[in-house]
Structure formats: C-alpha cells, structure tokens
Design a protein around this motif. Structure first.
Motif, mmCIF file in Angstrom:
data_model
loop_
_atom_site.group_PDB
_atom_site.id
_atom_site.type_symbol
_atom_site.label_atom_id
_atom_site.label_comp_id
_atom_site.label_asym_id
_atom_site.label_seq_id
_atom_site.Cartn_x
_atom_site.Cartn_y
_atom_site.Cartn_z
ATOM 1 N N UNK A 168 0.867 -1.185 0.000
ATOM 2 C CA UNK A 168 0.000 0.000 0.000
ATOM 3 C C UNK A 168 0.899 1.229 0.000
ATOM 4 N N UNK A 169 0.916 1.939 -1.124
ATOM 5 C CA UNK A 169 1.777 3.121 -1.214
ATOM 6 C C UNK A 169 0.980 4.378 -0.864
ATOM 7 N N UNK A 170 1.555 5.133 0.078
ATOM 8 C CA UNK A 170 0.912 6.355 0.524
ATOM 9 C C UNK A 170 1.975 7.451 0.477
ATOM 10 N N UNK A 171 1.689 8.626 1.074
ATOM 11 C CA UNK A 171 2.735 9.659 1.054
ATOM 12 C C UNK A 171 3.452 9.775 2.397
ATOM 13 N N UNK A 172 3.326 8.750 3.233
ATOM 14 C CA UNK A 172 4.125 8.674 4.474
ATOM 15 C C UNK A 172 4.868 7.332 4.481
ATOM 16 N N UNK A 173 5.881 7.235 5.348
ATOM 17 C CA UNK A 173 6.755 6.050 5.302
ATOM 18 C C UNK A 173 6.143 4.781 5.886
ATOM 19 N N UNK A 174 5.031 4.913 6.604
ATOM 20 C CA UNK A 174 4.429 3.725 7.210
ATOM 21 C C UNK A 174 3.639 4.141 8.434
ATOM 22 N N UNK A 175 3.470 3.219 9.379
ATOM 23 C CA UNK A 175 2.758 3.534 10.616
ATOM 24 C C UNK A 175 3.789 3.975 11.657
ATOM 25 N N UNK A 176 3.563 5.131 12.242
ATOM 26 C CA UNK A 176 4.498 5.672 13.233
ATOM 27 C C UNK A 176 4.079 5.299 14.649
ATOM 28 N N UNK A 177 5.065 5.296 15.547
ATOM 29 C CA UNK A 177 4.751 5.003 16.950
ATOM 30 C C UNK A 177 4.413 6.286 17.714
ATOM 31 N N UNK A 224 -3.004 -9.684 6.360
ATOM 32 C CA UNK A 224 -1.858 -10.436 6.898
ATOM 33 C C UNK A 224 -2.345 -11.657 7.668
ATOM 34 N N UNK A 225 -3.484 -11.507 8.318
ATOM 35 C CA UNK A 225 -4.081 -12.611 9.068
ATOM 36 C C UNK A 225 -4.493 -13.756 8.134
ATOM 37 N N UNK A 226 -4.700 -13.413 6.862
ATOM 38 C CA UNK A 226 -5.059 -14.445 5.875
ATOM 39 C C UNK A 226 -3.822 -15.091 5.266
ATOM 40 N N UNK A 227 -2.639 -14.699 5.730
ATOM 41 C CA UNK A 227 -1.412 -15.335 5.243
ATOM 42 C C UNK A 227 -0.722 -14.567 4.124
ATOM 43 N N UNK A 228 -1.095 -13.286 3.937
ATOM 44 C CA UNK A 228 -0.475 -12.474 2.873
ATOM 45 C C UNK A 228 0.368 -11.369 3.526
ATOM 46 N N UNK A 229 1.599 -11.229 3.089
ATOM 47 C CA UNK A 229 2.439 -10.165 3.639
ATOM 48 C C UNK A 229 1.920 -8.802 3.162
ATOM 49 N N UNK A 230 1.905 -7.817 4.051
ATOM 50 C CA UNK A 230 1.442 -6.482 3.651
ATOM 51 C C UNK A 230 2.508 -5.460 4.030
ATOM 52 N N UNK A 231 2.746 -4.510 3.135
ATOM 53 C CA UNK A 231 3.725 -3.460 3.423
ATOM 54 C C UNK A 231 3.056 -2.112 3.184
ATOM 55 N N UNK A 232 3.204 -1.202 4.147
ATOM 56 C CA UNK A 232 2.733 0.178 3.940
ATOM 57 C C UNK A 232 3.989 1.030 3.775
ATOM 58 N N UNK A 233 4.086 1.769 2.679
ATOM 59 C CA UNK A 233 5.325 2.494 2.418
ATOM 60 C C UNK A 233 5.048 3.794 1.672
ATOM 61 N N UNK A 234 6.113 4.590 1.508
ATOM 62 C CA UNK A 234 5.994 5.895 0.873
ATOM 63 C C UNK A 234 6.240 5.786 -0.635
ATOM 64 N N UNK A 235 5.170 5.995 -1.407
ATOM 65 C CA UNK A 235 5.251 5.835 -2.859
ATOM 66 C C UNK A 235 6.035 6.930 -3.558
ATOM 67 N N UNK A 236 6.349 7.999 -2.815
ATOM 68 C CA UNK A 236 7.100 9.090 -3.450
ATOM 69 C C UNK A 236 8.599 8.810 -3.402
#
Ligand code: GLU
Length: 359
Positions: A168-177, A224-236
C-alpha cells in the motif's frame, strides 16, 4: 522475498499520484510504472490498484454550478479515470507491456458468483501478460455501494487473487509510533499477527483520497491474518517497490503474515462485511466455542437473536452478547427459518465452519 513472492498487488493512493497543485504528477507515475516493469523482469506478477481518478478530474473540469458531492465525484472521475488510464497505457507501452482497465464496484464482488467472475477477469488478464489496473468505478458507485476506499478494494483483490504480498503506497513512510511530525517518533518496522498498534494511529484522512492510516492498518492486519504479507510504504520515494519486493529493506511498515493461511472461500467471507444482509447475536457459550482452537460451526442453540431479512447463502454478521461484531459467515437457511430455531438443540448448523470467518 523475490524468490518466493510471485504475485504482488500494489495500491497507489491519490496523494502519491498528485503533486502540490493537485495535478497528476507525471514523474511519479512514470517512476511507478518503470519500477513495475523491472519487477516484472525479476519474475514478479503485478496487479495495480490505482486511485487518482477524482483528483485528476478535479484539476481539469470546472463545473458551471455548485455540485453536490455525488455529482462532483461522478463528473471528476469520468474525466479523471480516462486521463489516468491513458497515461498508464502510454507509460507501460514504453516498456512493451500491455495494461488493461478494470473498474469495479462493491456490488461486483458481493455474491460468490460476482466475485468469481471478477477473479476470472483478472486471472485471464495475467495469464495473457496484461497488467490489470484497477479502480473503483466512481461514476456509478455511490454512498452505501462504495468501498470505504481503495485500501479496502486492494485488500479484497490481494485476498481474491491469492497474492503473496500487498503493498500500500501512501505519502508517508508507514505507521508511526507517535505523531509522524514529532521528532521523537519513528516508523514501526514490523507488525506481527496479534500485535495491536491502533492506539498509535491518528484519525486524519489524506487530502485527496478517502482513506486514512487507520483503514490502512485495519485492512493490512486483516490481509496479513489471511497469510499475505502487507507493506505500507511511501510511494514518493525513489525505487521504493524494488526496495520492498526485491531487497526487503526500507523505511516501511511490514505486516508479517499469519502462518496458517485460510481457505479461499473464507477469504471471500472475510471481506464481505460490507454486504451483510443480517445479524445473528450469540451467547457466551457459542462465543467460546467459535473462538476455540477446534473447528466449530454456529448452531441454533447458541443464538439469542436474529435480525434482518436474509436468504439462504447470504452473508450475515455474527455479534457477541454485547453486540460487537466478532465474525461473519454464509447462512444455511433464510431469516424466517433461522428465527424459528433460535436457542433450539439438535438443529443443523446455521453457519457451517467452512463458511465462517471469526475476526
Ligand atoms: N477511487 C477514487 C479515485 O480514483 C479513490 C478512492 C480512495 O481514495 O481510496 O479517485
């Protein structure tokens, strides 16, 4: 991951594809297409879910009168989707790759037959080397028929097409703490099955797309619970797709997939909450049985109430005694018969285990 991951669904959000002036950013589109072309050369099959129709149309058409939100979305997407797919077609063509457009609606996935039909369409495209470029059909999909956003759509596609990875490409690097703008906060690199990081996530939405980080997280955790790897990342970011899919490195949030993947039919059910025709509330005993390790079906004896008007084969939500949605499933009888056997012992399952998905 490259040795293993043969099929990736890549979702690109409107904020990745548009610049500050809200026009389609040709440079970003070109870079994404170039990256997809090199992924293909590395043996990765790609399905692209692209937003950007509404944002792209909005920057071109000036309406003569003030429009309500439905008409505005219809007008802008009719123009914007044409621009978007034309641009993709040209960009892929430079690499000798053919792409094709798939416009879908929630309804097109709501029954098992519709779902299999959509699956067939994307399968035949991939078999013939055509990259599916998918978007919601915003011209006809309005209000309750709408997907929450393209994150939801991409999760469904990844699940339906049995992808190895969803990016999932967004304009932020991922989920922050913490707040992404605060100096002390950093990107959570890895989320394992069962981890809950929703407390860290703000509820803000992106300015063009409909989604926000909370929906991205919800969808990512489910897929991910269904067994698929998911990545959230910055598409820019430059070469982000290669970094994620070929080098397994980068500043992004990676959801580690659950080890026991679920069956294809359960995957469909898992993404069917939006199509549910009714609600079945269950008692504590049934809740314990369904949550347990042993495969259990939902029996009438554990049901305390039935709501809605549903047919045999429809999807219904399963509610806890407190009324919280805890699962969903395909019912084996209509609502009238289900109501008749509430609380009864020795009756056939209302939802068989094979057609049951617990959250
Ligand atoms: N389908 C919408 C578009 O192309 C975007 C939906 C979303 O923001 O996720 O503009």
């Amino acid at each position: 991951m490259a040795e293993k991951s043969v099929r990736a669904v890549i979702k690109v959000g409107s904020n990745v594809l548009t610049g500050r002036d809200s026009m389609l950013d040709s440079g970003v589109m070109e870079s994404i297409v170039d990256q997809i072309a090199s992924l293909r050369n590395a043996g990765i099959e790609v399905i692209l879910v692209s937003s950007g129709a509404v944002a792209s149309g909005r920057s071109i058409v000036r309406s003569l009168r003030k429009l309500d939100s439905v008409s505005a979305r219809q007008l802008y997407s009719s123009v914007g989707q044409a621009r978007l797919i034309n641009r993709y077609y040209e960009l892929f063509d430079r690499h000798g790759i053919v792409c094709g457009q798939v416009l879908t609606t929630k309804e097109s996935l709501s029954t098992r037959d519709h779902y299999l039909n959509q699956m067939n369409c994307m399968t035949v495209m991939l078999e013939n080397g055509v990259i599916p470029v998918i978007n919601e059909n915003d011209t006809i999909s309005v209000t309750e028929l709408m997907f929450t956003d393209n994150d939801e759509l991409s999760g469904m596609v990844a699940s339906m097409m049995n992808a190895d990875c969803l990016v999932i490409l967004s304009n932020v690097d991922g989920i922050y703490n913490g707040n992404p703008d605060s100096p002390g906060s950093s990107v959570i690199k890895e989320i394992r099955p069962g981890d809950n990081v929703s407390g860290f996530i703000g509820t803000g939405k992106s300015s063009f797309g409909r989604g926000g980080m909370l929906t991205k997280y919800r969808i990512a955790a489910k897929v991910a619970d269904e067994g698929i790897e998911v990545v959230i990342a910055n598409g820019k970011k430059k070469d982000i797709l290669q970094e994620i899919l070929l080098h397994k490195s980068s500043d992004c949030t990676r959801f580690i997939p659950a080890e026991r993947p679920i069956s294809h039919i359960k995957k469909w059910i898992a993404h069917s909450d939006g199509f549910a025709k009714g609600k079945i509330r269950i008692n504590e005993g049934a809740m314990l049985a369904l949550a347990g390790e042993k495969a259990s079906s939902l029996l009438p004896v554990g049901v305390t109430s039935v709501e809605g008007d549903f047919e045999k084969g429809d999807i219904v939500l399963i509610l806890s005694p407190e009324g919280k949605t805890i699962g969903m499933g395909k019912v084996s009888m209509d609502s009238a018969r289900a109501s008749e056997c509430i609380g009864m012992k020795g009756r056939k399952p209302l939802i068989h285990y094979d057609y049951l998905y617990m959250e």
